[in-house]
Design an enzyme around this catalytic site. Structure first.
Site, PDB file in Angstrom:
ATOM      1  N   ASN A  12       0.855  -1.188   0.000  1.00 34.36           N
ATOM      2  CA  ASN A  12       0.000   0.000   0.000  1.00 34.36           C
ATOM      3  C   ASN A  12       0.898   1.248   0.000  1.00 34.36           C
ATOM      4  O   ASN A  12       1.728   1.419   0.892  1.00 34.36           O
ATOM      5  CB  ASN A  12      -0.896  -0.028   1.254  1.00 34.36           C
ATOM      6  CG  ASN A  12      -1.847   1.158   1.306  1.00 34.36           C
ATOM      7  OD1 ASN A  12      -1.491   2.267   0.945  1.00 34.36           O
ATOM      8  ND2 ASN A  12      -3.061   0.922   1.781  1.00 34.36           N
ATOM      9  N   ASP A  14      -0.205   4.472  -0.043  1.00 35.85           N
ATOM     10  CA  ASP A  14      -0.943   5.676   0.388  1.00 35.85           C
ATOM     11  C   ASP A  14      -0.058   6.683   1.118  1.00 35.85           C
ATOM     12  O   ASP A  14      -0.159   7.893   0.925  1.00 35.85           O
ATOM     13  CB  ASP A  14      -2.068   5.304   1.372  1.00 35.85           C
ATOM     14  CG  ASP A  14      -3.203   4.549   0.723  1.00 35.85           C
ATOM     15  OD1 ASP A  14      -3.227   4.442  -0.510  1.00 35.85           O
ATOM     16  OD2 ASP A  14      -4.066   4.059   1.472  1.00 35.85           O
ATOM     17  N   HIS A  15       0.787   6.154   2.000  1.00 34.86           N
ATOM     18  CA  HIS A  15       1.482   7.085   2.891  1.00 34.86           C
ATOM     19  C   HIS A  15       2.736   7.709   2.278  1.00 34.86           C
ATOM     20  O   HIS A  15       3.333   8.601   2.873  1.00 34.86           O
ATOM     21  CB  HIS A  15       1.691   6.435   4.257  1.00 34.86           C
ATOM     22  CG  HIS A  15       0.362   6.130   4.891  1.00 34.86           C
ATOM     23  ND1 HIS A  15      -0.556   7.120   5.177  1.00 34.86           N
ATOM     24  CD2 HIS A  15      -0.247   4.958   5.180  1.00 34.86           C
ATOM     25  CE1 HIS A  15      -1.665   6.570   5.660  1.00 34.86           C
ATOM     26  NE2 HIS A  15      -1.500   5.257   5.667  1.00 34.86           N
ATOM     27  N   HIS A  48      -5.767   3.628  -1.628  1.00 34.68           N
ATOM     28  CA  HIS A  48      -7.076   3.976  -1.076  1.00 34.68           C
ATOM     29  C   HIS A  48      -7.364   5.426  -1.453  1.00 34.68           C
ATOM     30  O   HIS A  48      -6.736   6.336  -0.925  1.00 34.68           O
ATOM     31  CB  HIS A  48      -7.030   3.792   0.449  1.00 34.68           C
ATOM     32  CG  HIS A  48      -8.324   4.056   1.147  1.00 34.68           C
ATOM     33  ND1 HIS A  48      -8.476   3.895   2.509  1.00 34.68           N
ATOM     34  CD2 HIS A  48      -9.525   4.466   0.692  1.00 34.68           C
ATOM     35  CE1 HIS A  48      -9.722   4.187   2.853  1.00 34.68           C
ATOM     36  NE2 HIS A  48     -10.366   4.553   1.773  1.00 34.68           N
ATOM     37  N   ARG A  50      -9.314   8.136  -0.772  1.00 31.14           N
ATOM     38  CA  ARG A  50     -10.283   8.572   0.240  1.00 31.14           C
ATOM     39  C   ARG A  50     -11.127   9.729  -0.263  1.00 31.14           C
ATOM     40  O   ARG A  50     -10.669  10.556  -1.053  1.00 31.14           O
ATOM     41  CB  ARG A  50      -9.545   9.006   1.513  1.00 31.14           C
ATOM     42  CG  ARG A  50      -9.178   7.856   2.425  1.00 31.14           C
ATOM     43  CD  ARG A  50      -8.555   8.379   3.701  1.00 31.14           C
ATOM     44  NE  ARG A  50      -8.323   7.318   4.656  1.00 31.14           N
ATOM     45  CZ  ARG A  50      -9.210   6.924   5.566  1.00 31.14           C
ATOM     46  NH1 ARG A  50     -10.386   7.529   5.646  1.00 31.14           N
ATOM     47  NH2 ARG A  50      -8.932   5.958   6.396  1.00 31.14           N
ATOM     48  N   ARG A  54      -6.999  12.840   1.356  1.00 31.86           N
ATOM     49  CA  ARG A  54      -5.916  13.241   2.275  1.00 31.86           C
ATOM     50  C   ARG A  54      -4.549  12.722   1.825  1.00 31.86           C
ATOM     51  O   ARG A  54      -3.525  13.238   2.218  1.00 31.86           O
ATOM     52  CB  ARG A  54      -6.211  12.776   3.697  1.00 31.86           C
ATOM     53  CG  ARG A  54      -6.187  11.287   3.852  1.00 31.86           C
ATOM     54  CD  ARG A  54      -6.353  10.868   5.295  1.00 31.86           C
ATOM     55  NE  ARG A  54      -7.689  11.099   5.805  1.00 31.86           N
ATOM     56  CZ  ARG A  54      -8.160  10.538   6.914  1.00 31.86           C
ATOM     57  NH1 ARG A  54      -7.371   9.737   7.628  1.00 31.86           N
ATOM     58  NH2 ARG A  54      -9.380  10.761   7.321  1.00 31.86           N
ATOM     59  N   GLU A  75      -8.850   0.505  -3.151  1.00 30.20           N
ATOM     60  CA  GLU A  75      -9.714   0.579  -1.969  1.00 30.20           C
ATOM     61  C   GLU A  75     -10.604   1.811  -2.072  1.00 30.20           C
ATOM     62  O   GLU A  75     -10.115   2.912  -2.361  1.00 30.20           O
ATOM     63  CB  GLU A  75      -8.869   0.679  -0.700  1.00 30.20           C
ATOM     64  CG  GLU A  75      -8.048  -0.564  -0.436  1.00 30.20           C
ATOM     65  CD  GLU A  75      -7.277  -0.477   0.872  1.00 30.20           C
ATOM     66  OE1 GLU A  75      -7.043  -1.525   1.473  1.00 30.20           O
ATOM     67  OE2 GLU A  75      -6.909   0.638   1.284  1.00 30.20           O
ATOM     68  N   THR A 106      -8.544   3.692   8.968  1.00 29.16           N
ATOM     69  CA  THR A 106      -9.748   2.863   8.887  1.00 29.16           C
ATOM     70  C   THR A 106      -9.932   2.085  10.187  1.00 29.16           C
ATOM     71  O   THR A 106      -9.173   1.159  10.475  1.00 29.16           O
ATOM     72  CB  THR A 106      -9.644   1.897   7.690  1.00 29.16           C
ATOM     73  OG1 THR A 106      -9.243   2.651   6.550  1.00 29.16           O
ATOM     74  CG2 THR A 106     -10.962   1.206   7.415  1.00 29.16           C
ATOM     75  N   GLU A 156     -11.108  -9.145   3.021  1.00 31.12           N
ATOM     76  CA  GLU A 156      -9.835  -8.798   3.663  1.00 31.12           C
ATOM     77  C   GLU A 156     -10.151  -8.600   5.139  1.00 31.12           C
ATOM     78  O   GLU A 156     -10.964  -7.731   5.498  1.00 31.12           O
ATOM     79  CB  GLU A 156      -9.240  -7.523   3.057  1.00 31.12           C
ATOM     80  CG  GLU A 156      -7.937  -7.130   3.756  1.00 31.12           C
ATOM     81  CD  GLU A 156      -7.172  -6.005   3.063  1.00 31.12           C
ATOM     82  OE1 GLU A 156      -7.279  -5.872   1.824  1.00 31.12           O
ATOM     83  OE2 GLU A 156      -6.478  -5.255   3.777  1.00 31.12           O
ATOM     84  N   HIS A 196      -3.868  -4.298   7.708  1.00 28.03           N
ATOM     85  CA  HIS A 196      -4.021  -3.075   8.493  1.00 28.03           C
ATOM     86  C   HIS A 196      -3.155  -3.129   9.751  1.00 28.03           C
ATOM     87  O   HIS A 196      -3.317  -4.018  10.587  1.00 28.03           O
ATOM     88  CB  HIS A 196      -5.467  -2.748   8.898  1.00 28.03           C
ATOM     89  CG  HIS A 196      -5.603  -1.305   9.280  1.00 28.03           C
ATOM     90  ND1 HIS A 196      -5.939  -0.327   8.376  1.00 28.03           N
ATOM     91  CD2 HIS A 196      -5.362  -0.665  10.441  1.00 28.03           C
ATOM     92  CE1 HIS A 196      -5.929   0.839   8.973  1.00 28.03           C
ATOM     93  NE2 HIS A 196      -5.560   0.669  10.222  1.00 28.03           N
ATOM     94  N   GLY A 218       1.195  -1.258   4.302  1.00 31.67           N
ATOM     95  CA  GLY A 218       1.609   0.028   3.767  1.00 31.67           C
ATOM     96  C   GLY A 218       2.424   0.874   4.704  1.00 31.67           C
ATOM     97  O   GLY A 218       3.621   1.105   4.497  1.00 31.67           O
TER      98      GLY A 218
HETATM   99  C1  LIG Z   1      -8.432   0.263   4.350  1.00 37.53           C
HETATM  100  C2  LIG Z   1      -7.082   0.337   4.888  1.00 37.53           C
HETATM  101  O1  LIG Z   1      -6.794  -0.292   5.851  1.00 37.53           O
HETATM  102  C3  LIG Z   1      -6.063   1.137   4.167  1.00 37.53           C
HETATM  103  O2  LIG Z   1      -6.667   2.052   3.375  1.00 37.53           O
HETATM  104  C4  LIG Z   1      -4.930   1.769   4.879  1.00 37.53           C
HETATM  105  O3  LIG Z   1      -5.027   1.747   6.214  1.00 37.53           O
HETATM  106  C5  LIG Z   1      -4.616   3.137   4.328  1.00 37.53           C
HETATM  107  O4  LIG Z   1      -4.321   4.093   5.229  1.00 37.53           O
HETATM  108  P1  LIG Z   1      -5.367   5.098   5.944  1.00 37.53           P
HETATM  109  O5  LIG Z   1      -6.402   4.261   6.605  1.00 37.53           O
HETATM  110  O6  LIG Z   1      -4.474   5.799   6.903  1.00 37.53           O
HETATM  111  O7  LIG Z   1      -5.939   6.005   4.897  1.00 37.53           O
HETATM  112  N1  LIG Z   2      -5.962  -2.725   3.694  1.00 37.22           N
HETATM  113  C1  LIG Z   2      -4.866  -2.540   4.560  1.00 37.22           C
HETATM  114  C2  LIG Z   2      -3.763  -1.839   3.871  1.00 37.22           C
HETATM  115  O1  LIG Z   2      -3.833  -1.597   2.698  1.00 37.22           O
HETATM  116  C3  LIG Z   2      -2.529  -1.457   4.602  1.00 37.22           C
HETATM  117  O2  LIG Z   2      -2.771  -0.807   5.778  1.00 37.22           O
HETATM  118  P1  LIG Z   2      -1.546  -0.201   6.645  1.00 37.22           P
HETATM  119  O3  LIG Z   2      -0.404  -1.197   6.579  1.00 37.22           O
HETATM  120  O4  LIG Z   2      -1.126   1.090   5.982  1.00 37.22           O
HETATM  121  O5  LIG Z   2      -2.113  -0.050   8.010  1.00 37.22           O
END
Ligand SMILES: CC(=O)[C@@H](O)[C@H](O)COP(=O)(O)O
Ligand SMILES: NCC(=O)COP(=O)(O)O
Length: 248
Positions: A12, A14-15, A48, A50, A54, A75, A106, A156, A196, A218
């Site tokens: 993941n 995202d960060h 993800h 959102r 963010r 996601e 989440t 999941e 997660h 992630g």
């Molecule tokens: C659904 C989920 O678990 C992921 O999307 C992940 O945690 C992404 O980070 P944020 O929840 O911080 O957006």
């Molecule tokens: N669905 C969980 C995910 O994508 C990763 O979550 P995290 O490791 O960033 O908490």
């Protein structure tokens, strides 16, 4: 390694985008992170998008869709706007997640049992555009049964409570809950993924559960990448979970 103990890593990114959005810069680029993750052995890339944007933006998702060599696990919350976006994007995999604006991350799983009609309609729309759909749920038998009823091929399991456990006993209890959830999911013919809050010190126990198809990780990989580089961080996580699955 036998088929029974193989496990996939979805990275993941995202960060990476969180860091970019913090200053409104063009760097660091989650698309580059995704391509580096693939080179380092990621089996898929999770993003993800959102509602509050963010971290990941539409631009990131569209560029990744063109550039990824593995597959995208997209996601999204269950809203009309996101469903319409996914129908245009046509990702290989969609994971439906609960979303609230105020949450830090989440916090719990999707309440499938409480809104079966709405989730079934979303699953049908996404399957019609070629996506394998999974539902991000707690390891709760009620939710797992509902996931099977609405026609999602995959789930999941939310590992956040396991990751946040404050004592050895609490962690063992949450781990047992996830183990039971995996078994229940498999008994309903579902593909069972998990994720997660997993990191380098807690992912092995989840990877060792027989029948888990994929872990999505992630935040911990992005954090570790600051010190060892993105490719190395992915390689270390992949090695960790493959070794644990082989032992499991
Ligand atoms: C659904 C989920 O678990 C992921 O999307 C992940 O945690 C992404 O980070 P944020 O929840 O911080 O957006
Ligand atoms: N669905 C969980 C995910 O994508 C990763 O979550 P995290 O490791 O960033 O908490």
């Amino acid at each position: 390694m036998t088929e029974a103990n193989r496990i996939l890593l979805g990275v993941n990114v995202d960060h990476v985008a969180t860091l970019r959005q913090a200053r409104g810069t063009r760097y660091p680029d989650p698309v580059k992170a995704a391509l580096d993750a693939e080179e380092a052995g990621a089996d898929g890339i999770t993003v993800h998008l959102r509602e509050d944007r963010r971290h990941v933006q539409e631009r990131d998702v569209l560029m990744m869709k063109d550039a990824l060599q593995t597959r995208m696990n997209f996601e999204m919350g269950v809203t009309e706007a996101m469903l319409a976006f996914a129908e245009q994007l046509r990702p290989e995999h969609v994971c439906l997640v609960p979303e609230t604006r105020q949450e830090l991350t989440t916090e719990g799983g999707l309440d499938v049992a409480g809104q079966e009609v709405r989730i079934r309609e979303a699953v049908e729309r996404l399957r019609a555009c070629g996506a394998e759909v999974s539902l991000f749920i707690d390891a709760d038998p009620r939710q797992i049964e509902a996931a099977a009823r609405v026609g999602a091929p995959a789930i999941e399991l939310h590992t956040g409570r396991y990751a946040d456990a404050h004592s050895v006993a609490e962690r063992a209890c949450e781990l047992a809950r996830i183990r039971d959830g995996v078994e229940a999911g498999l008994s309903h013919g579902l593909i069972v993924n998990a994720g997660h809050g997993l990191h380098y010190h807690n992912a092995e126990a989840i990877a060792a559960i027989r029948g888990v198809n994929e872990l999505n990780i992630g935040h911990a990989i992005v954090a570790h990448a600051l010190f060892v580089g993105f490719k190395q961080a992915v390689k270390e996580m992949k090695h960790l979970i493959l070794s644990a699955a082989a032992r499991g």
